[in-house]
Design an enzyme around this catalytic site. Structure first.
Site, PDB file in Angstrom:
ATOM      1  N   LYS A 200       0.836  -1.201   0.000  1.00 15.88           N
ATOM      2  CA  LYS A 200       0.000   0.000   0.000  1.00 15.88           C
ATOM      3  C   LYS A 200       0.872   1.253   0.000  1.00 15.88           C
ATOM      4  O   LYS A 200       1.595   1.511   0.951  1.00 15.88           O
ATOM      5  CB  LYS A 200      -0.905   0.065   1.234  1.00 15.88           C
TER       6      LYS A 200
ATOM      7  N   GLY B 203       7.179   4.441   8.231  1.00 19.05           N
ATOM      8  CA  GLY B 203       6.267   5.541   8.518  1.00 19.05           C
ATOM      9  C   GLY B 203       6.532   6.092   9.899  1.00 19.05           C
ATOM     10  O   GLY B 203       7.647   5.998  10.416  1.00 19.05           O
ATOM     11  N   SER B 204       5.497   6.632  10.504  1.00 19.95           N
ATOM     12  CA  SER B 204       5.669   7.308  11.784  1.00 19.95           C
ATOM     13  C   SER B 204       5.834   6.312  12.928  1.00 19.95           C
ATOM     14  O   SER B 204       5.352   5.174  12.859  1.00 19.95           O
ATOM     15  CB  SER B 204       4.467   8.205  12.045  1.00 19.95           C
ATOM     16  N   THR B 205       6.484   6.751  13.972  1.00 20.87           N
ATOM     17  CA  THR B 205       6.688   5.909  15.146  1.00 20.87           C
ATOM     18  C   THR B 205       5.346   5.538  15.775  1.00 20.87           C
ATOM     19  O   THR B 205       5.144   4.400  16.218  1.00 20.87           O
ATOM     20  CB  THR B 205       7.601   6.645  16.140  1.00 20.87           C
ATOM     21  N   GLU B 206       4.422   6.485  15.746  1.00 21.32           N
ATOM     22  CA  GLU B 206       3.102   6.244  16.328  1.00 21.32           C
ATOM     23  C   GLU B 206       2.381   5.067  15.642  1.00 21.32           C
ATOM     24  O   GLU B 206       1.919   4.127  16.299  1.00 21.32           O
ATOM     25  CB  GLU B 206       2.305   7.535  16.142  1.00 21.32           C
TER      26      GLU B 206
ATOM     27  N   GLY C  80       3.813   2.865  13.763  1.00 25.90           N
ATOM     28  CA  GLY C  80       4.682   1.700  13.946  1.00 25.90           C
ATOM     29  C   GLY C  80       4.388   0.981  15.251  1.00 25.90           C
ATOM     30  O   GLY C  80       4.335  -0.256  15.307  1.00 25.90           O
TER      31      GLY C  80
ATOM     32  N   GLU D  23      10.507   0.669  10.020  1.00 22.23           N
ATOM     33  CA  GLU D  23      11.443   1.782   9.781  1.00 22.23           C
ATOM     34  C   GLU D  23      10.684   3.046  10.144  1.00 22.23           C
ATOM     35  O   GLU D  23       9.764   3.434   9.435  1.00 22.23           O
ATOM     36  CB  GLU D  23      11.861   1.836   8.306  1.00 22.23           C
TER      37      GLU D  23
ATOM     38  N   CYS E 283      13.282  10.769   6.957  1.00 26.67           N
ATOM     39  CA  CYS E 283      13.336  10.199   8.300  1.00 26.67           C
ATOM     40  C   CYS E 283      14.720  10.362   8.923  1.00 26.67           C
ATOM     41  O   CYS E 283      14.852  10.530  10.118  1.00 26.67           O
ATOM     42  CB  CYS E 283      12.943   8.743   8.242  1.00 26.67           C
TER      43      CYS E 283
ATOM     44  N   GLU F 156      10.190  15.111  15.817  1.00 25.65           N
ATOM     45  CA  GLU F 156      10.454  15.170  14.394  1.00 25.65           C
ATOM     46  C   GLU F 156       9.545  16.225  13.769  1.00 25.65           C
ATOM     47  O   GLU F 156       8.327  16.173  13.943  1.00 25.65           O
ATOM     48  CB  GLU F 156      10.122  13.788  13.835  1.00 25.65           C
TER      49      GLU F 156
HETATM   50  P1  NAP Z   1       2.328   7.378   8.740  1.00 28.02           P
HETATM   51  O1  NAP Z   1       1.193   8.244   9.034  1.00 28.02           O
HETATM   52  O2  NAP Z   1       2.809   6.448   9.773  1.00 28.02           O
HETATM   53  O3  NAP Z   1       1.963   6.598   7.414  1.00 28.02           O
HETATM   54  C1  NAP Z   1       2.768   5.622   6.815  1.00 28.02           C
HETATM   55  C2  NAP Z   1       1.889   4.661   6.056  1.00 28.02           C
HETATM   56  O4  NAP Z   1       1.081   3.918   6.975  1.00 28.02           O
HETATM   57  C3  NAP Z   1       0.912   5.330   5.107  1.00 28.02           C
HETATM   58  O5  NAP Z   1       0.763   4.509   3.972  1.00 28.02           O
HETATM   59  C4  NAP Z   1      -0.342   5.375   5.951  1.00 28.02           C
HETATM   60  O6  NAP Z   1      -1.515   5.534   5.229  1.00 28.02           O
HETATM   61  C5  NAP Z   1      -0.286   4.045   6.651  1.00 28.02           C
HETATM   62  N1  NAP Z   1      -1.062   3.935   7.889  1.00 28.02           N
HETATM   63  C6  NAP Z   1      -1.594   4.912   8.651  1.00 28.02           C
HETATM   64  N2  NAP Z   1      -2.189   4.386   9.734  1.00 28.02           N
HETATM   65  C7  NAP Z   1      -2.027   3.041   9.660  1.00 28.02           C
HETATM   66  C8  NAP Z   1      -2.407   1.940  10.494  1.00 28.02           C
HETATM   67  N3  NAP Z   1      -3.039   2.119  11.646  1.00 28.02           N
HETATM   68  N4  NAP Z   1      -2.054   0.687  10.127  1.00 28.02           N
HETATM   69  C9  NAP Z   1      -1.361   0.481   8.990  1.00 28.02           C
HETATM   70  N5  NAP Z   1      -0.991   1.484   8.157  1.00 28.02           N
HETATM   71  C10 NAP Z   1      -1.307   2.750   8.491  1.00 28.02           C
HETATM   72  O7  NAP Z   1       3.611   8.217   8.335  1.00 28.02           O
HETATM   73  P2  NAP Z   1       3.676   9.418   7.321  1.00 28.02           P
HETATM   74  O8  NAP Z   1       3.222  10.640   8.012  1.00 28.02           O
HETATM   75  O9  NAP Z   1       3.023   9.043   6.061  1.00 28.02           O
HETATM   76  O10 NAP Z   1       5.247   9.454   7.062  1.00 28.02           O
HETATM   77  C11 NAP Z   1       6.110  10.220   7.796  1.00 28.02           C
HETATM   78  C12 NAP Z   1       6.822   9.387   8.849  1.00 28.02           C
HETATM   79  O11 NAP Z   1       7.499   8.288   8.285  1.00 28.02           O
HETATM   80  C13 NAP Z   1       7.869  10.171   9.557  1.00 28.02           C
HETATM   81  O12 NAP Z   1       7.745  10.019  10.946  1.00 28.02           O
HETATM   82  C14 NAP Z   1       9.174   9.573   9.080  1.00 28.02           C
HETATM   83  O13 NAP Z   1      10.230   9.674   9.946  1.00 28.02           O
HETATM   84  C15 NAP Z   1       8.811   8.181   8.806  1.00 28.02           C
HETATM   85  N6  NAP Z   1       9.694   7.608   7.802  1.00 28.02           N
HETATM   86  C16 NAP Z   1      10.622   6.683   8.194  1.00 28.02           C
HETATM   87  C17 NAP Z   1      11.494   6.134   7.269  1.00 28.02           C
HETATM   88  C18 NAP Z   1      12.512   5.122   7.664  1.00 28.02           C
HETATM   89  O14 NAP Z   1      13.069   4.454   6.801  1.00 28.02           O
HETATM   90  N7  NAP Z   1      12.812   4.941   8.911  1.00 28.02           N
HETATM   91  C19 NAP Z   1      11.404   6.498   5.925  1.00 28.02           C
HETATM   92  C20 NAP Z   1      10.453   7.439   5.561  1.00 28.02           C
HETATM   93  C21 NAP Z   1       9.596   7.970   6.516  1.00 28.02           C
HETATM   94  P3  NAP Z   1      -1.976   6.983   4.688  1.00 28.02           P
HETATM   95  O15 NAP Z   1      -0.919   7.974   5.096  1.00 28.02           O
HETATM   96  O16 NAP Z   1      -2.081   6.763   3.261  1.00 28.02           O
HETATM   97  O17 NAP Z   1      -3.245   7.314   5.328  1.00 28.02           O
END
Ligand code: NAP
Ligand code: MG
Length: 479
Positions: A182, A234-237, A239, A256, A290, A387
């Protein structure tokens, strides 16, 4: 745009991309309508609606997982590694051939500058497929065995849409797994173009399935009982929510997550290079990285000099049209992300840090934030701890190397760090003491498929890239 230099726009043509009015889900090798509703993806630089995209329901996710299971059992896990490699090489070559199209589409849907999508994202995407294609027939030498896990459910963010897809899909396929992925809601288009590339490469149906949607679709993938492995960036939350959702199941997980990297500048560092590294560390990809170097730790004796040079350099950054080849800083990915950046920056001011933003005229439409730096930041400030995920740098100072280490490690995250110094011995001793998955020395934000990437602490667990990245998709040496 800054008005420091005379400027002639040099926009990349978007004629090369063919954005369809609407997109279905990619399941079992075909685009299908799905049973859910749909959502719009926009160009964050103009707020133009680009396309209507299907939102996968639980039933659609179930269909995708079934397709992936069938492809796994009947085709992909039975194929020799050498045969699988041929598909991966083919995909890698098509990515190179269609590189310009992918780069333009990525910049339109995400808002990142074309010079980054063209020179960083897409080449590294192709490199990932080439690299893991090379492993497909050598897995017995990986140290992790050669038995795949089965069906991988993969959920990725919007900051590097196609690159995160490559990080997930290339090793999974090389190891003999099939996937349901996804993309993020705001950036689905390059994943859908990748689906077309899978068709073009004659990849057997069901090996790759792309289900678009928002958080609920991601949740359905994670919760699906027939998914053997969950890979999330994605986000720590979110995750943490995923870690809870899979606890007590047999599912293997890699996470990650976020970061708050320290970029540490010693007084013996080559300052001009360090300035470039600081700028690259925090303003690359609008700071939506990130591993961004969002905390600058600068040795007190050179702090004034560094700040003067940094502000001068920041004043030359061009903010504006992502498709313009001169643009350094593009659009913020969404109104929501812009609101988060504004909120935390306001908190920074309220906490007493001193804010400086580059003087620039921002376009009237779209989502923009001027490159910003906060000085007088203390470790307790929220802008030093949380962050911001935007073009905002917090600056702290230190006197001794041990104080630098202590401050750098004083964070719940541990994804990356940078060290700028002339002394090789100091680089090595700092790298040993910094609790970060990646430590760059006299450079920053360098990515290579051969090198493992991942975090400590709340930055997640598991590694992507390199030989280590295979571990996440194999059963282990004694399986
Ligand atoms: P996010 O809100 O955690 O979203 C990441 C993905 O998860 C999106 O596809 C999102 O869907 C989906 N998602 C949301 N809630 C979910 C749930 N309860 N269960 C399963 N999937 C769910 O993060 P973001 O705001 O898009 O991205 C920014 C964050 O990613 C930052 O904190 C950044 O540090 C982190 N990041 C980490 C890395 C790494 O390699 N460590 C790389 C890039 C980014 P939708 O957003 O489509 O609704
Ligand atoms: Mg978009």
């Amino acid at each position: 745009m800054t008005n420091i230099f005379e400027y002639a726009p040099a926009p990349e043509s978007r004629a090369i991309v063919d954005i369809k009015p609407s997109y279905g889900l990619f399941i079992n090798g075909e685009f299908v309508d799905g049973h859910g509703t749909s959502f719009k993806t926009i160009n964050p630089a103009t707020e133009e609606v680009l396309a209507e995209v299907a939102e996968a329901s639980d039933a659609d996710v179930d269909e995708a997982v079934r397709a992936a299971r069938r492809a796994y059992t009947r085709v992909w896990s039975r194929m020799s590694g050498a045969e699988r490699a041929k598909y991966l090489y083919r995909i890698a070559r098509i990515i190179q051939e269609r590189g310009r199209e992918l780069a333009v589409l990525e910049s339109i849907d995400n808002g990142k500058p074309i010079k980054e999508s063209r020179d960083v994202d897409i080449p590294v995407v192709a490199a990932h497929f080439f690299y893991y294609a090379g492993w497909a027939d050598k897995l017995e030498h990986s140290g992790y065995g050669s038995t795949p896990l089965g069906v991988a459910g993969q959920v990725i963010p919007w900051n590097f849409p196609l690159l995160m897809l490559a990080w997930k899909i290339a090793p999974a396929l090389a190891c003999g797994n099939t996937v349901v992925l996804k993309p993020a809601e705001t950036t689905p288009l390059t994943a859908l173009l990748f689906a077309e590339i899978c068709q073009q490469a004659d990849l057997p149906p069901g090996v790759v399935n792309i289900v678009t949607g928002a958080g609920d679709t991601g949740r359905a993938i994670v919760a699906h009982p027939d998914v053997d492995k969950v890979a999330f960036t994605g986000s720590t939350e979110v995750g943490k929510a995923i870690a809870r959702a899979v606890a007590g199941t047999e599912k293997k997980v890699t996470l990650e997550l976020g970061g708050k990297a320290a970029n540490i500048v010693f007084d013996d560092a080559p300052l001009d290079q360090a300035i470039e590294g600081i700028v690259n560390g925090i303003f690359f990809n609008q700071g939506h990285v990130c591993c961004a170097g969002s905390r600058l730790l600068v040795q007190e004796s050179v702090a004034d000099e560094v700040m003067t040079r940094l502000k001068r350099r920041m004043s030359t950054l061009r903010v504006g049209d992502p498709l313009d080849k001169n643009t350094d800083v593009g659009a913020i990915n969404s109104a929501e992300q812009l609101a988060k950046i504004r909120e935390l920056s306001q908190i920074g001011e309220d906490e007493g840090a001193e804010r400086w933003s580059t003087p620039c005229d921002l376009p009237s439409k779209g989502f923009w934030f001027e490159p910003t730096v906060f000085t007088g930041v203390s470790q307790a400030h929220r802008i030093a701890r949380e962050e911001i995920f935007g073009p905002v740098l917090s600056v702290l100072t230190f006197r001794t190397p041990s104080e630098a280490v202590e401050k750098a490690n004083n964070t719940p995250f541990g994804l990356s760090a940078g060290v700028w110094t002339d002394k090789g011995s100091r680089i090595l001793s700092m790298a040993n003491k910094l609790r970060a998955g990646v430590v760059w020395a006299n450079t920053f934000n360098k990515f290579d498929p051969t090198s493992p990437f991942g975090g400590y602490k709340e930055s997640g667990y598991g590694r992507e890239g390199g030989r280590h990245g295979l571990e996440a998709y194999l059963k282990g040496a004694d399986a």
